[in-house]
Motif scaffolding. Structure first.
Motif, PDB file in Angstrom:
ATOM      1  N   VAL A 750      -5.015  -1.871   4.715  1.00 39.81           N
ATOM      2  CA  VAL A 750      -5.185  -0.640   3.940  1.00 39.81           C
ATOM      3  C   VAL A 750      -4.646   0.550   4.735  1.00 39.81           C
ATOM      4  O   VAL A 750      -3.910   1.393   4.205  1.00 39.81           O
ATOM      5  CB  VAL A 750      -6.668  -0.428   3.574  1.00 39.81           C
ATOM      6  CG1 VAL A 750      -6.834   0.833   2.720  1.00 39.81           C
ATOM      7  CG2 VAL A 750      -7.227  -1.644   2.846  1.00 39.81           C
ATOM      8  N   TYR A 751      -4.994   0.611   6.034  1.00 40.79           N
ATOM      9  CA  TYR A 751      -4.510   1.714   6.866  1.00 40.79           C
ATOM     10  C   TYR A 751      -2.995   1.652   7.032  1.00 40.79           C
ATOM     11  O   TYR A 751      -2.315   2.687   6.996  1.00 40.79           O
ATOM     12  CB  TYR A 751      -5.196   1.676   8.231  1.00 40.79           C
ATOM     13  CG  TYR A 751      -6.640   2.093   8.200  1.00 40.79           C
ATOM     14  CD1 TYR A 751      -7.017   3.385   7.831  1.00 40.79           C
ATOM     15  CD2 TYR A 751      -7.666   1.199   8.531  1.00 40.79           C
ATOM     16  CE1 TYR A 751      -8.340   3.776   7.802  1.00 40.79           C
ATOM     17  CE2 TYR A 751      -8.998   1.574   8.508  1.00 40.79           C
ATOM     18  CZ  TYR A 751      -9.327   2.867   8.140  1.00 40.79           C
ATOM     19  OH  TYR A 751     -10.636   3.257   8.107  1.00 40.79           O
ATOM     20  N   LEU A 752      -2.444   0.456   7.214  1.00 39.57           N
ATOM     21  CA  LEU A 752      -0.999   0.328   7.389  1.00 39.57           C
ATOM     22  C   LEU A 752      -0.262   0.743   6.126  1.00 39.57           C
ATOM     23  O   LEU A 752       0.758   1.444   6.180  1.00 39.57           O
ATOM     24  CB  LEU A 752      -0.645  -1.111   7.770  1.00 39.57           C
ATOM     25  CG  LEU A 752       0.809  -1.352   8.188  1.00 39.57           C
ATOM     26  CD1 LEU A 752       1.164  -0.521   9.421  1.00 39.57           C
ATOM     27  CD2 LEU A 752       1.047  -2.833   8.462  1.00 39.57           C
ATOM     28  N   LEU A 753      -0.774   0.331   4.974  1.00 42.68           N
ATOM     29  CA  LEU A 753      -0.167   0.748   3.706  1.00 42.68           C
ATOM     30  C   LEU A 753      -0.260   2.262   3.540  1.00 42.68           C
ATOM     31  O   LEU A 753       0.674   2.900   3.037  1.00 42.68           O
ATOM     32  CB  LEU A 753      -0.852   0.037   2.541  1.00 42.68           C
ATOM     33  CG  LEU A 753      -0.550  -1.462   2.396  1.00 42.68           C
ATOM     34  CD1 LEU A 753      -1.501  -2.105   1.388  1.00 42.68           C
ATOM     35  CD2 LEU A 753       0.905  -1.681   1.977  1.00 42.68           C
ATOM     36  N   ALA A 754      -1.374   2.847   3.959  1.00 39.41           N
ATOM     37  CA  ALA A 754      -1.526   4.306   3.865  1.00 39.41           C
ATOM     38  C   ALA A 754      -0.482   5.009   4.742  1.00 39.41           C
ATOM     39  O   ALA A 754       0.116   6.010   4.332  1.00 39.41           O
ATOM     40  CB  ALA A 754      -2.939   4.719   4.281  1.00 39.41           C
ATOM     41  N   ILE A 755      -0.262   4.480   5.934  1.00 36.22           N
ATOM     42  CA  ILE A 755       0.733   5.076   6.831  1.00 36.22           C
ATOM     43  C   ILE A 755       2.127   4.997   6.231  1.00 36.22           C
ATOM     44  O   ILE A 755       2.939   5.920   6.356  1.00 36.22           O
ATOM     45  CB  ILE A 755       0.673   4.376   8.205  1.00 36.22           C
ATOM     46  CG1 ILE A 755      -0.642   4.741   8.912  1.00 36.22           C
ATOM     47  CG2 ILE A 755       1.874   4.748   9.065  1.00 36.22           C
ATOM     48  CD1 ILE A 755      -0.944   3.913  10.123  1.00 36.22           C
ATOM     49  N   TYR A 756       2.428   3.908   5.514  1.00 30.41           N
ATOM     50  CA  TYR A 756       3.748   3.708   4.916  1.00 30.41           C
ATOM     51  C   TYR A 756       3.834   4.259   3.491  1.00 30.41           C
ATOM     52  O   TYR A 756       4.819   4.016   2.792  1.00 30.41           O
ATOM     53  CB  TYR A 756       4.117   2.225   4.922  1.00 30.41           C
ATOM     54  CG  TYR A 756       4.806   1.809   6.196  1.00 30.41           C
ATOM     55  CD1 TYR A 756       6.195   1.915   6.325  1.00 30.41           C
ATOM     56  CD2 TYR A 756       4.082   1.363   7.284  1.00 30.41           C
ATOM     57  CE1 TYR A 756       6.831   1.571   7.503  1.00 30.41           C
ATOM     58  CE2 TYR A 756       4.698   1.007   8.469  1.00 30.41           C
ATOM     59  CZ  TYR A 756       6.086   1.113   8.572  1.00 30.41           C
ATOM     60  OH  TYR A 756       6.725   0.778   9.736  1.00 30.41           O
ATOM     61  N   SER A 757       2.816   4.988   3.072  1.00 33.52           N
ATOM     62  CA  SER A 757       2.805   5.461   1.685  1.00 33.52           C
ATOM     63  C   SER A 757       3.930   6.449   1.392  1.00 33.52           C
ATOM     64  O   SER A 757       4.353   6.610   0.250  1.00 33.52           O
ATOM     65  CB  SER A 757       1.455   6.106   1.354  1.00 33.52           C
ATOM     66  OG  SER A 757       1.237   7.248   2.174  1.00 33.52           O
ATOM     67  N   ARG A 758       4.413   7.153   2.414  1.00 40.96           N
ATOM     68  CA  ARG A 758       5.470   8.145   2.200  1.00 40.96           C
ATOM     69  C   ARG A 758       6.865   7.563   2.459  1.00 40.96           C
ATOM     70  O   ARG A 758       7.843   8.284   2.516  1.00 40.96           O
ATOM     71  CB  ARG A 758       5.230   9.352   3.109  1.00 40.96           C
ATOM     72  CG  ARG A 758       4.003  10.165   2.697  1.00 40.96           C
ATOM     73  CD  ARG A 758       3.910  11.457   3.488  1.00 40.96           C
ATOM     74  NE  ARG A 758       3.369  11.234   4.833  1.00 40.96           N
ATOM     75  CZ  ARG A 758       3.201  12.217   5.722  1.00 40.96           C
ATOM     76  NH1 ARG A 758       3.536  13.449   5.414  1.00 40.96           N
ATOM     77  NH2 ARG A 758       2.707  11.962   6.913  1.00 40.96           N
ATOM     78  N   SER A 759       6.937   6.243   2.615  1.00 42.49           N
ATOM     79  CA  SER A 759       8.226   5.582   2.840  1.00 42.49           C
ATOM     80  C   SER A 759       8.398   4.469   1.820  1.00 42.49           C
ATOM     81  O   SER A 759       7.444   4.070   1.132  1.00 42.49           O
ATOM     82  CB  SER A 759       8.294   5.020   4.262  1.00 42.49           C
ATOM     83  OG  SER A 759       8.156   6.051   5.202  1.00 42.49           O
ATOM     84  N   GLY A 760       9.603   3.932   1.779  1.00 47.40           N
ATOM     85  CA  GLY A 760       9.894   2.899   0.802  1.00 47.40           C
ATOM     86  C   GLY A 760       9.517   1.519   1.295  1.00 47.40           C
ATOM     87  O   GLY A 760       9.109   1.322   2.448  1.00 47.40           O
ATOM     88  N   VAL A 761       9.729   0.533   0.399  1.00 47.37           N
ATOM     89  CA  VAL A 761       9.395  -0.853   0.718  1.00 47.37           C
ATOM     90  C   VAL A 761      10.266  -1.365   1.859  1.00 47.37           C
ATOM     91  O   VAL A 761       9.807  -2.120   2.716  1.00 47.37           O
ATOM     92  CB  VAL A 761       9.561  -1.742  -0.536  1.00 47.37           C
ATOM     93  CG1 VAL A 761       9.442  -3.219  -0.171  1.00 47.37           C
ATOM     94  CG2 VAL A 761       8.524  -1.366  -1.582  1.00 47.37           C
ATOM     95  N   LYS A 762      11.526  -0.934   1.924  1.00 48.93           N
ATOM     96  CA  LYS A 762      12.420  -1.464   2.953  1.00 48.93           C
ATOM     97  C   LYS A 762      11.955  -1.092   4.356  1.00 48.93           C
ATOM     98  O   LYS A 762      12.139  -1.860   5.307  1.00 48.93           O
ATOM     99  CB  LYS A 762      13.844  -0.976   2.715  1.00 48.93           C
ATOM    100  CG  LYS A 762      14.049   0.517   2.902  1.00 48.93           C
ATOM    101  CD  LYS A 762      15.525   0.872   2.711  1.00 48.93           C
ATOM    102  CE  LYS A 762      15.770   2.367   2.986  1.00 48.93           C
ATOM    103  NZ  LYS A 762      17.201   2.714   2.843  1.00 48.93           N
ATOM    104  N   GLU A 763      11.343   0.086   4.518  1.00 50.34           N
ATOM    105  CA  GLU A 763      10.816   0.462   5.832  1.00 50.34           C
ATOM    106  C   GLU A 763       9.637  -0.442   6.222  1.00 50.34           C
ATOM    107  O   GLU A 763       9.504  -0.845   7.383  1.00 50.34           O
ATOM    108  CB  GLU A 763      10.362   1.923   5.845  1.00 50.34           C
ATOM    109  CG  GLU A 763      11.485   2.939   5.934  1.00 50.34           C
ATOM    110  CD  GLU A 763      12.136   3.205   4.577  1.00 50.34           C
ATOM    111  OE1 GLU A 763      13.238   3.764   4.555  1.00 50.34           O
ATOM    112  OE2 GLU A 763      11.522   2.829   3.557  1.00 50.34           O
TER     113      GLU A 763
END
Length: 902
Positions: A750-763
């Motif tokens: 959940v935290y990792l997805l939150a950190i990547y929420s402002r980036s795309g799937v490829k990142e």
């Protein structure tokens, strides 16, 4: 009913008033007849008995809680000058225009009160001062007053046997006899026989007594734990002193929830009043006491021993035994050059100074920056770091002493803090250094005073740091865990090997935190022991030959990790460790931090005995995260993330020196050499904490975000949006955990997805590939990110959705995806929809199942799923609520004539 009295004048004394206090208060009443007698707190039991028997209805004593503090204009204080001993009456000291009158016989002490009138005398009792005043003013006493004042003098002078007794005390007692003092009453309350309970306590004190030779002075220290408070314990201590003919005795008593110190001395070399004041108590040189706060019995004993060494023999010795001139190097000298210098001068530690000086010309070094040891230089050269300046890996947290430093000061640094070299400084100048050899040279002719842990430091942990933790284990661990540990120790004994439980298990035990991760260390063949033990217990075993470790898995799925006591060394910076067999001391030395470098013996003879070679308990008490050697982060950079995680989880503090070593490792780009799965494991542990925000802030402060998430653009940083996302993720996870559902979640996702929420799937894909995240977890992360962000956009446009619409929209999301959706939700209605789905909609099942459909005449086929899904939909929307309604709905919506054959 609470009442307050407005009083202009108060006569008072210290809390836990004794006879000298009481007598002085009564005497002061003769000089200040308008003043009220007010006890600031409790009184000794014998004083309470005396008041109930002898002074009934003569004087009206009030309690502090009945006084209106703001109205007090004059405060007459007897038998103390220390404000902290006034109890609640300390509030009077803030009154404007307050006049303070002081009568006391205790020696001066920092923080003493001053007043408008002060009468201080070096006599055995404060009562003696009032006797002098009464004689000078021709004031006569009643027999009761004279008897009480005689009691005060007799008690505080120890029946004229204390070394503080003066001729004036005896003269005062003689004058009191002329005033009608009754010695039978004095004898009744000053010479008391011990009851059975007190005799038992006296026997325990004798049994627990330990003699310490400090200089030529023999000091006895004893301690005792009682379940409940016992009055007049000072009588027992005095009896102990007389029976054993002791020069000085210090007794620590834990009674109920409180810890007390009672001290007596009959020699001028030991001033017990100074020791008691260091614990927040009071008294004079021959008799003193203190109520000790915020310390355990063990901590108080350690503090007491240090104070005894400091005050009993305060002779300045640092300037006498130091070695001079000092060989020092400036911070820009390379590690190679420093190593050559150590070889040339045959030294093992070099001070690093802003100006290194010149030993040949007599110019002394100035501006101490740190020290560098031969061990560190050799490790650094092995790792090809010899060209770096010594400032990169010097130890900066170095304690110094002035030339006036005492033997106790030197022993504390060299033995307790394991500092092998002590710079002796005066201002910025380094006058000399004191080494372990210098200290041994001072003590070698006096072996009775030789600390055991200094003589045997390399062979065994110090006596102070080897204590039995069986009692703590009983308090913290389950009976099943203790039985398992004892069983392991007995099995090891039969095989002829030593066994220990080590690491975080011991750390948490001392913090009184249960820990089920048992890490057993065997001095011998750990894998062989694990196989033998598993066979005995009908358990399975998994071995890891490369690291000489094994895991024993019991039928109930309990697991015990077994390791061979080992020494790890690293072929190059950030490499995996190479393992060699070793002893428990070297095994603990390879650990990451001092707080994790303790072990507990498990073999029957020494079961529960703590092994602490590195003063780890002190770091635990001081709440410090500290590495064991200066190249720790060079050899294993993952320790940086462990340090950050422990700091946040335990609410500890990474030491300044360890922070410097972390920054060095980051500046050397050692993070780039990580073995990715090991790195990701540490990051996952951080993100699995209850709230990783503190750790993430620390990682950002150490400039590690660019290494962890290099693919994120713009570069990730701790801004308001980031804080909001992590906070929302934390709230979502906490909300889910409070539901106590049977499903478990992987909060790190959940935290990792939150950190990547402002980036795309490829990142996110690039992150998973870089750190070799397992395929199952990688697929789950990518799928949840894509699905959740699509659903979030859809729900944003649909503020009013039926329960069935929420159900079909969210049914395919994992729990981690649902919590990620709550985290990034911009509108409250989205969070409410997720909440409704998790708590009410997710587990809804159709009121009719497939078997009932067949009984109703429907043939199995694809239509079954459509019929059941349709039924769930109308149930969710409240159109169907009973089995009968469900049957009617199916029959009316899907008549048999519409049924199509397969």
């Amino acid at each position: 009913m609470q009442y307050y009295t407005a009083i202009m004048e108060i006569i008072t004394t210290h809390i836990n008033a004794d006879f000298d206090s009481l007598a002085s208060m009564v005497a002061a009443k003769r000089l200040y007849p308008e003043a009220e007698l007010v006890f600031p707190g409790s009184q000794e039991k014998s004083v309470r008995e005396y008041l109930s028997q002898q002074f009934r209805n003569i004087y009206a004593f009030k309690k502090a809680k009945h006084i209106h503090m703001d109205t007090v204009r004059r405060l007459i204080i007897v038998d103390t000058r220390q404000p902290e001993r006034l109890g609640d009456l300390i509030g009077c000291l803030h009154n404007r225009h307050l006049s303070i009158h002081l009568f006391d016989h205790h020696p001066d002490h920092a923080g003493d009160l001053t007043g408008e009138y002060i009468n201080i005398a070096d006599v055995g009792a404060t009562t003696t001062i009032f006797c002098r005043i009464f004689q000078e003013r021709n004031i006569s006493l009643t027999p009761d007053e004279a008897t009480l004042m005689a009691l005060g003098i007799y008690q505080d002078t120890g029946n004229f046997l204390h070394s503080t007794t003066t001729p004036e005390d005896m003269q005062a007692a003689a004058w009191l006899l002329t005033q009608g003092a009754n010695l039978d009453v004095v004898t009744q309350f000053s010479a008391r026989e011990l009851n059975a309970e007190q005799v038992n306590s006296l026997g325990s004190l004798l049994k627990n007594a330990v003699s310490y030779y400090i200089g030529s002075v023999n000091v006895v220290v004893s301690k005792l734990v009682l379940a409940e408070y016992m009055d007049d314990f000072a009588v027992i201590v005095q009896r102990l002193m007389v029976m054993e003919n002791l020069d000085a005795v210090f007794v620590l008593i834990s009674m109920g929830e409180r810890l007390y110190l009672i001290a007596r001395s009959r020699i001028p070399e030991v001033n017990v009043g100074i020791i008691a004041r260091a614990f927040g108590g009071g008294g004079h040189s021959s008799a003193a006491s203190a109520t000790i706060k915020d310390m355990t019995l063990f901590e108080a004993e350690e503090r007491l021993i240090y104070l005894l060494h400091s005050h009993i023999r305060p002779k300045a010795v640092a300037g006498e035994i130091m070695s001079s001139p000092v060989i020092a190097v400036p911070p820009e000298v390379t590690i190679h050059e420093a190593s050559n210098l150590m070889t040339r001068y045959n030294v093992t530690v070099l001070p690093v100074a802003e100006k290194s000086g010149n030993p040949e010309s007599g110019e002394r070094p100035r501006g101490l920056l740190g020290t560098l040891s031969r061990m560190v230089t050799e490790k650094a050269i092995f790792h090809k770091l010899g060209s770096l300046p010594v400032s990169e890996y010097m130890t900066t947290e170095i304690a110094t002493l002035p030339p006036s430093g005492t033997l106790a000061d030197i022993q504390k640094l060299i033995i307790e803090h394991r500092q092998r070299l002590i710079p002796v400084t005066q201002g910025e100048t380094i006058l000399g250094v004191i080494t372990r050899t210098d200290l041994l040279g001072l003590l070698i002719n006096d072996p009775a005073h030789m600390p055991v842990d200094l003589l045997q430091e390399d062979e065994s942990p110090s006596v102070k740091r080897s204590r039995n933790l069986s009692g703590v284990m009983t308090q913290v661990l389950s009976r099943q865990a203790i039985t398992l540990l004892r069983d392991i120790g007995e099995s090891a004994e039969k095989l002829g090997v030593n066994s220990y439980v080590a690491g975080g298990f011991v750390r948490d035990l001392l913090l009184h935190v249960p820990n089920s991760d048992i890490d057993v260390v065997i001095e011998g063949d750990g894998i062989g022991f694990a196989k033998h033990y598993a066979k005995q217990k009908n358990a399975s075993v998994r071995t890891h030959d490369k690291f000489a470790t094994a895991t024993v898995i019991f039928p109930d799925d309990t697991r015990v990790d077994v390791a061979t006591a080992r020494l790890e060394y690293y072929e190059y910076p950030a490499a995996l460790p190479t393992v060699e067999l070793s002893s428990i001391k070297l095994d603990l030395y390879r650990r990451d931090f001092t707080i994790n470098a303790m072990a507990i013996h498990l073999n029957p003879e020494r079961f529960g005995t703590l092994v602490d070679y590195f003063n780890s308990q002190n770091d635990l008490k001081e709440r410090r995260i500290q590495v064991l050697h200066n190249l720790s982060f060079v050899e294993d950079p993952t320790r940086i993330f462990r340090a950050v995680r422990f700091e946040a989880r335990l609410d500890f503090q990474i030491t300044r020196h360890s922070e410097k070593l972390i920054k060095n490792a980051v500046d050397m780009h050692l993070i780039d050499r990580f073995t990715e799965p090991r790195f990701f494991y540490e990051l996952k542990l951080i993100l699995s904490e209850s709230n990783p925000m503190g750790s993430l802030r620390r990682l950002a402060a150490f400039k590690l975000f660019s290494y962890i998430w290099p693919d994120l653009k713009p570069n990730l940083k701790i801004d308001r949006r980031f804080i909001h996302l992590i906070t929302q993720a934390n709230r979502s996870i906490s909300w889910f955990n409070l539901l106590y559902l049977p499903e478990k979640i992987e909060s790190w996702m959940v935290y990792l997805l939150a950190i990547y929420s402002r980036s795309g799937v490829k990142e996110l894909v690039a992150f998973c590939q870089r750190f070799d995240i397992p395929a199952r977890q990688r697929k789950k992360l990518v799928q949840q990110k894509a699905d959740v962000e699509r659903i979030a956009r859809d729900m944003l446009k649909r503020p009013f959705m039926k329960p069935s619409e929420i159900y079909w929209l969210l049914i395919d999301l994992e729990n981690e995806g649902l919590l990620y959706l709550m985290t990034i939700a911009r509108k409250r209605h989205i969070q409410q929809a997720v909440s409704l789905f998790v708590t009410s909609l997710k587990n809804v099942t159709p009121l009719i199942n497939g078997h009932e459909l067949m009984e109703m005449g429907y043939r199995p086929g694809p239509l079954f799923r459509a019929m059941l899904n349709h039924l769930i939909e109308v149930q969710l929307d409240g159109q169907v609520t009973t089995h009968e309604q469900a049957t009617a709905f199916i029959c009316s919506t899907y008549p048999h004539s519409e049924e199509r054959p397969l």
